[in-house]
Design a protein around this motif. Structure first.
Motif, PDB file in Angstrom:
ATOM      1  N   PRO A   2       0.808  -1.220   0.000  1.00 48.66           N
ATOM      2  CA  PRO A   2       0.000   0.000   0.000  1.00 48.66           C
ATOM      3  C   PRO A   2       0.846   1.277   0.000  1.00 48.66           C
ATOM      4  O   PRO A   2       2.040   1.257   0.281  1.00 48.66           O
ATOM      5  CB  PRO A   2      -0.823  -0.125   1.285  1.00 48.66           C
ATOM      6  CG  PRO A   2      -0.031  -1.021   2.163  1.00 48.66           C
ATOM      7  CD  PRO A   2       0.715  -1.954   1.258  1.00 48.66           C
ATOM      8  N   ASP A  77      -3.473   4.713   0.000  1.00 50.00           N
ATOM      9  CA  ASP A  77      -4.269   3.621   0.561  1.00 50.00           C
ATOM     10  C   ASP A  77      -4.466   3.789   2.060  1.00 50.00           C
ATOM     11  O   ASP A  77      -5.273   3.077   2.665  1.00 50.00           O
ATOM     12  CB  ASP A  77      -3.579   2.283   0.299  1.00 50.00           C
ATOM     13  CG  ASP A  77      -3.424   2.021  -1.183  1.00 50.00           C
ATOM     14  OD1 ASP A  77      -4.452   1.960  -1.881  1.00 50.00           O
ATOM     15  OD2 ASP A  77      -2.274   1.894  -1.650  1.00 50.00           O
ATOM     16  N   LYS A 108     -10.466   3.762   3.798  1.00 49.81           N
ATOM     17  CA  LYS A 108      -9.018   3.833   3.997  1.00 49.81           C
ATOM     18  C   LYS A 108      -8.737   4.047   5.484  1.00 49.81           C
ATOM     19  O   LYS A 108      -9.449   4.784   6.156  1.00 49.81           O
ATOM     20  CB  LYS A 108      -8.419   4.980   3.179  1.00 49.81           C
ATOM     21  CG  LYS A 108      -8.575   4.765   1.674  1.00 49.81           C
ATOM     22  CD  LYS A 108      -8.007   5.913   0.877  1.00 49.81           C
ATOM     23  CE  LYS A 108      -8.216   5.692  -0.612  1.00 49.81           C
ATOM     24  NZ  LYS A 108      -7.664   6.795  -1.425  1.00 49.81           N
ATOM     25  N   ALA A 183      -8.791  -2.975   0.993  1.00 52.17           N
ATOM     26  CA  ALA A 183      -8.621  -2.798  -0.455  1.00 52.17           C
ATOM     27  C   ALA A 183      -9.813  -3.320  -1.262  1.00 52.17           C
ATOM     28  O   ALA A 183     -10.236  -2.654  -2.209  1.00 52.17           O
ATOM     29  CB  ALA A 183      -7.311  -3.433  -0.925  1.00 52.17           C
TER      30      ALA A 183
END
Length: 190
Positions: A2, A77, A108, A183
């Motif tokens: 990330p 991210d 996030k 994700a």
């Protein structure tokens, strides 16, 4: 792996926030859980007071500064907010920067490096959690709290502190795990 944005929330001249942001960015790079660690200083971003006519959830941005802020934020991210406490709350530039966007924040994780004199910024962190959870961000439990009277030397630089370094590593561990776990939600939302 990330990508992490470390956002320095104070824009005040003479602030200590940038030094703390630089320290934390270096700690995040050393930690190694993120493919990219980007320091984003709101003083350099220079967002004016929210000036977009459309609601942020529409994603219709007329101004270049908003499109740039959107791209910077969407690329991450996970986030760490390096934030002072002003009058028991968080800074206006931070709230303004958050309010410019909507989807770019969703699903996030967010961590907090707070600082202040008496409370180390803990009250400001508690207040900002209401804001970030409304945007479907996930605050991590681990945090870095810096009590400036003890943390700064006579020149205004951060003293080395193994406890602060350990707190940063614990928070980065949580952020990295959550960035990966969330994700699939970000992919569905896109």
């Amino acid at each position: 792996m990330p990508r992490l944005n470390v956002i320095v929330a104070s824009t005040r001249p003479g602030r200590v926030g940038r030094r703390i942001g630089d320290w934390f960015t270096a700690a995040a790079v050393r930690h190694g859980a993120f493919d990219e660690v980007r320091l984003v200083d709101l003083a350099e971003v220079g967002l004016p007071f929210h000036d977009e006519p459309h609601h942020p959830s529409e994603g219709i941005y007329l101004h270049e500064h908003t499109r740039s802020w959107s791209a910077t934020t969407a690329a991450a991210d996970a986030f760490v907010l390096v934030m002072p406490e002003y009058n028991y709350g968080f800074s206006a530039p931070l709230k303004n920067a958050i309010d410019y966007l909507y989807d770019e924040w969703r699903h996030k994780p967010v961590g907090f490096v707070s600082y202040g004199m008496t409370s180390g910024g803990l009250r400001a962190v508690q207040m900002i959690k209401q804001v970030v959870t409304t945007l479907n961000m996930v605050p991590v439990n681990e945090a870095v709290t810096i009590f400036l009277r003890q943390a700064l030397d006579d020149a205004g630089e951060l003293r080395p502190d193994p406890g602060r370094d350990e707190a940063a590593d614990l928070m980065l561990d949580q952020l990295a795990r959550l960035a990966v776990a969330l994700a699939p939600l970000r992919a569905v939302a896109a």
